[in-house]
Motif scaffolding. Sequence first.
Motif, PDB file in Angstrom:
ATOM      1  N   ILE A   1       3.135   3.677  -6.144  1.00 32.38           N
ATOM      2  CA  ILE A   1       3.199   3.349  -4.718  1.00 32.38           C
ATOM      3  C   ILE A   1       3.489   4.633  -3.946  1.00 32.38           C
ATOM      4  N   PRO A   2       2.578   5.076  -3.062  1.00 28.39           N
ATOM      5  CA  PRO A   2       2.825   6.289  -2.269  1.00 28.39           C
ATOM      6  C   PRO A   2       4.045   6.091  -1.349  1.00 28.39           C
ATOM      7  N   VAL A   3       4.782   7.175  -1.120  1.00 23.59           N
ATOM      8  CA  VAL A   3       5.983   7.097  -0.269  1.00 23.59           C
ATOM      9  C   VAL A   3       5.900   8.087   0.882  1.00 23.59           C
ATOM     10  N   GLN A   4       6.259   7.601   2.062  1.00 21.10           N
ATOM     11  CA  GLN A   4       6.471   8.461   3.235  1.00 21.10           C
ATOM     12  C   GLN A   4       7.979   8.535   3.452  1.00 21.10           C
ATOM     13  N   ILE A   5       8.527   9.741   3.583  1.00 23.16           N
ATOM     14  CA  ILE A   5       9.967   9.905   3.810  1.00 23.16           C
ATOM     15  C   ILE A   5      10.199  10.212   5.286  1.00 23.16           C
ATOM     16  N   VAL A   6      11.023   9.391   5.932  1.00 21.81           N
ATOM     17  CA  VAL A   6      11.320   9.565   7.359  1.00 21.81           C
ATOM     18  C   VAL A   6      12.765  10.017   7.496  1.00 21.81           C
ATOM     19  N   PHE A   7      12.965  11.215   8.032  1.00 24.31           N
ATOM     20  CA  PHE A   7      14.313  11.710   8.333  1.00 24.31           C
ATOM     21  C   PHE A   7      14.637  11.290   9.758  1.00 24.31           C
ATOM     22  N   ASN A   8      15.527  10.305   9.911  1.00 26.46           N
ATOM     23  CA  ASN A   8      15.840   9.748  11.226  1.00 26.46           C
ATOM     24  C   ASN A   8      17.141  10.337  11.790  1.00 26.46           C
ATOM     25  N   LYS A   9      17.398  10.057  13.069  1.00 32.55           N
ATOM     26  CA  LYS A   9      18.611  10.485  13.789  1.00 32.55           C
ATOM     27  C   LYS A   9      18.738  12.016  13.828  1.00 32.55           C
ATOM     28  N   MET A  10      17.614  12.689  14.009  1.00 33.55           N
ATOM     29  CA  MET A  10      17.622  14.156  14.058  1.00 33.55           C
ATOM     30  C   MET A  10      18.465  14.672  15.230  1.00 33.55           C
TER      31      MET A  10
ATOM     32  N   ASP B   1       0.823  -1.211   0.000  1.00 38.26           N
ATOM     33  CA  ASP B   1       0.000   0.000   0.000  1.00 38.26           C
ATOM     34  C   ASP B   1       0.856   1.260   0.000  1.00 38.26           C
ATOM     35  N   GLN B   2       2.065   1.154   0.563  1.00 39.05           N
ATOM     36  CA  GLN B   2       2.951   2.319   0.634  1.00 39.05           C
ATOM     37  C   GLN B   2       4.374   1.862   0.920  1.00 39.05           C
ATOM     38  N   ALA B   3       5.316   2.756   0.633  1.00 42.02           N
ATOM     39  CA  ALA B   3       6.714   2.528   1.003  1.00 42.02           C
ATOM     40  C   ALA B   3       7.109   3.601   2.012  1.00 42.02           C
ATOM     41  N   ILE B   4       7.855   3.192   3.022  1.00 37.11           N
ATOM     42  CA  ILE B   4       8.381   4.134   4.022  1.00 37.11           C
ATOM     43  C   ILE B   4       9.888   4.154   3.844  1.00 37.11           C
ATOM     44  N   PHE B   5      10.407   5.292   3.375  1.00 34.77           N
ATOM     45  CA  PHE B   5      11.839   5.404   3.092  1.00 34.77           C
ATOM     46  C   PHE B   5      12.512   6.139   4.247  1.00 34.77           C
ATOM     47  N   VAL B   6      13.405   5.443   4.948  1.00 36.20           N
ATOM     48  CA  VAL B   6      14.107   6.040   6.095  1.00 36.20           C
ATOM     49  C   VAL B   6      15.468   6.539   5.618  1.00 36.20           C
ATOM     50  N   MET B   7      15.770   7.805   5.908  1.00 43.07           N
ATOM     51  CA  MET B   7      17.050   8.364   5.485  1.00 43.07           C
ATOM     52  C   MET B   7      17.677   9.191   6.598  1.00 43.07           C
ATOM     53  N   THR B   8      18.991   9.380   6.521  1.00 43.43           N
ATOM     54  CA  THR B   8      19.729  10.152   7.516  1.00 43.43           C
ATOM     55  C   THR B   8      20.677  11.099   6.801  1.00 43.43           C
ATOM     56  N   LEU B   9      20.884  12.266   7.409  1.00 46.11           N
ATOM     57  CA  LEU B   9      21.816  13.232   6.823  1.00 46.11           C
ATOM     58  C   LEU B   9      23.261  12.814   7.092  1.00 46.11           C
ATOM     59  N   LYS B  10      23.471  12.091   8.211  1.00 43.91           N
ATOM     60  CA  LYS B  10      24.811  11.547   8.488  1.00 43.91           C
ATOM     61  C   LYS B  10      24.695  10.294   9.355  1.00 43.91           C
ATOM     62  N   SER B  11      25.765   9.532   9.368  1.00 44.39           N
ATOM     63  CA  SER B  11      25.852   8.260  10.114  1.00 44.39           C
ATOM     64  C   SER B  11      24.768   7.255   9.758  1.00 44.39           C
ATOM     65  N   PRO B  12      24.661   6.820   8.536  1.00 42.78           N
ATOM     66  CA  PRO B  12      25.376   7.208   7.311  1.00 42.78           C
ATOM     67  C   PRO B  12      24.609   8.304   6.578  1.00 42.78           C
TER      68      PRO B  12
ATOM     69  N   VAL C   1      -0.218  -2.425   4.200  1.00 47.71           N
ATOM     70  CA  VAL C   1       0.968  -3.244   3.933  1.00 47.71           C
ATOM     71  C   VAL C   1       2.054  -2.263   3.498  1.00 47.71           C
ATOM     72  N   SER C   2       3.118  -2.162   4.288  1.00 48.77           N
ATOM     73  CA  SER C   2       4.158  -1.148   4.044  1.00 48.77           C
ATOM     74  C   SER C   2       5.514  -1.804   3.813  1.00 48.77           C
ATOM     75  N   LEU C   3       6.271  -1.247   2.883  1.00 47.20           N
ATOM     76  CA  LEU C   3       7.663  -1.647   2.681  1.00 47.20           C
ATOM     77  C   LEU C   3       8.544  -0.622   3.376  1.00 47.20           C
ATOM     78  N   LEU C   4       9.432  -1.081   4.247  1.00 45.28           N
ATOM     79  CA  LEU C   4      10.374  -0.200   4.926  1.00 45.28           C
ATOM     80  C   LEU C   4      11.716  -0.320   4.208  1.00 45.28           C
ATOM     81  N   ALA C   5      12.249   0.811   3.714  1.00 45.96           N
ATOM     82  CA  ALA C   5      13.472   0.761   2.908  1.00 45.96           C
ATOM     83  C   ALA C   5      14.428   1.879   3.307  1.00 45.96           C
ATOM     84  N   GLY C   6      15.672   1.754   2.857  1.00 46.24           N
ATOM     85  CA  GLY C   6      16.690   2.756   3.142  1.00 46.24           C
ATOM     86  C   GLY C   6      18.056   2.096   3.215  1.00 46.24           C
ATOM     87  N   HIS C   7      19.113   2.924   3.286  1.00 42.28           N
ATOM     88  CA  HIS C   7      20.473   2.398   3.433  1.00 42.28           C
ATOM     89  C   HIS C   7      20.583   1.527   4.680  1.00 42.28           C
ATOM     90  N   SER C   8      21.575   0.649   4.704  1.00 42.70           N
ATOM     91  CA  SER C   8      21.921  -0.041   5.943  1.00 42.70           C
ATOM     92  C   SER C   8      22.362   1.005   6.961  1.00 42.70           C
TER      93      SER C   8
END
Length: 310
Positions: A124-133, A94-105, A180-187
Amino acid sequence: MELNKGLIMRSTGSWYEVRSESGKVFAGRLKGKFKLKGPKTSNPIAVGDHVMYAVEDAANETVVIEEILPRTNYIIRKSVHKTAQGQLMAANVDQAIFVMTLKSPKTSLGFLDRFLVTAEAFRIPVQIVFNKMDLLSEEEQDQVFEYAGLYQELGYGILFTSIPANQGVEEFKAIFQNKVSLLAGHSGVGKSSLMNLVAPGLQIKTKEISDFAQKGVHTTTYSTMWEMNPGTYLIDSPGINEMGVFEMEKAELAHYFPEMRALLGDCKFNNCLHLSEPACAVRKAVEEGDIATSRYLSYMSIFDNEDNRR
């Protein structure tokens, strides 16, 4: 032979975890001569696929997958090892949740844009999550807010999270309820840690960021679907450090950039590729600041099949 309907919950390459409609879990494999339709992929079945299976060995709880049912959608990337093939990341989401960070990594905008283009291609709609703020200086936070404004204007959902500061955790829990969500992003961007906060019972493995090249250590080696509660499923994909766009015609690439799609009827030539053609509405919008330069650079990079690792 009686066939039953099942859901693929996990893929390990050759074996699949198949859940029956009654909730029983089997180990499944594809039958020997399996004819595939659709794109050429390194993995014929994706987590999230609905299949028909026959019980092979009731005592050992193994089944043979006879048929893959039609998908509502899927998300695919270019296979890292076989560039002529794609790698299915998930199906029927139903959607993708893309987790990203400005650093580390650091997650580059180019990498994000490749993911967004792929999701747009399959609607596929996407939600962008900026983590490690919490790791960011005031100046770096301002940079994140600027990025967030750009993507929010394009219609993507935005969320800011920090586990130590308990920032955005409740909102994170809320965005995938009854979907039903796909969680994606760099390791290493914190996908597993965020999931553990949401569903501590799952005990998903996490690792520290490796010092080597500031790339995350892979903790997920195959995709897994978790049922958080009835009707809420989360597919945890392996950390992706490359996001090659697969099977996309160059002439249709601009259709998957919402801000370019809105201008496609305004170019002088209806087959305009927005590179050096005269009277191009897209390039004019870039020059006037109506389309972000970073987005146009991503467009050109994908168009030219350039490396996307940074």
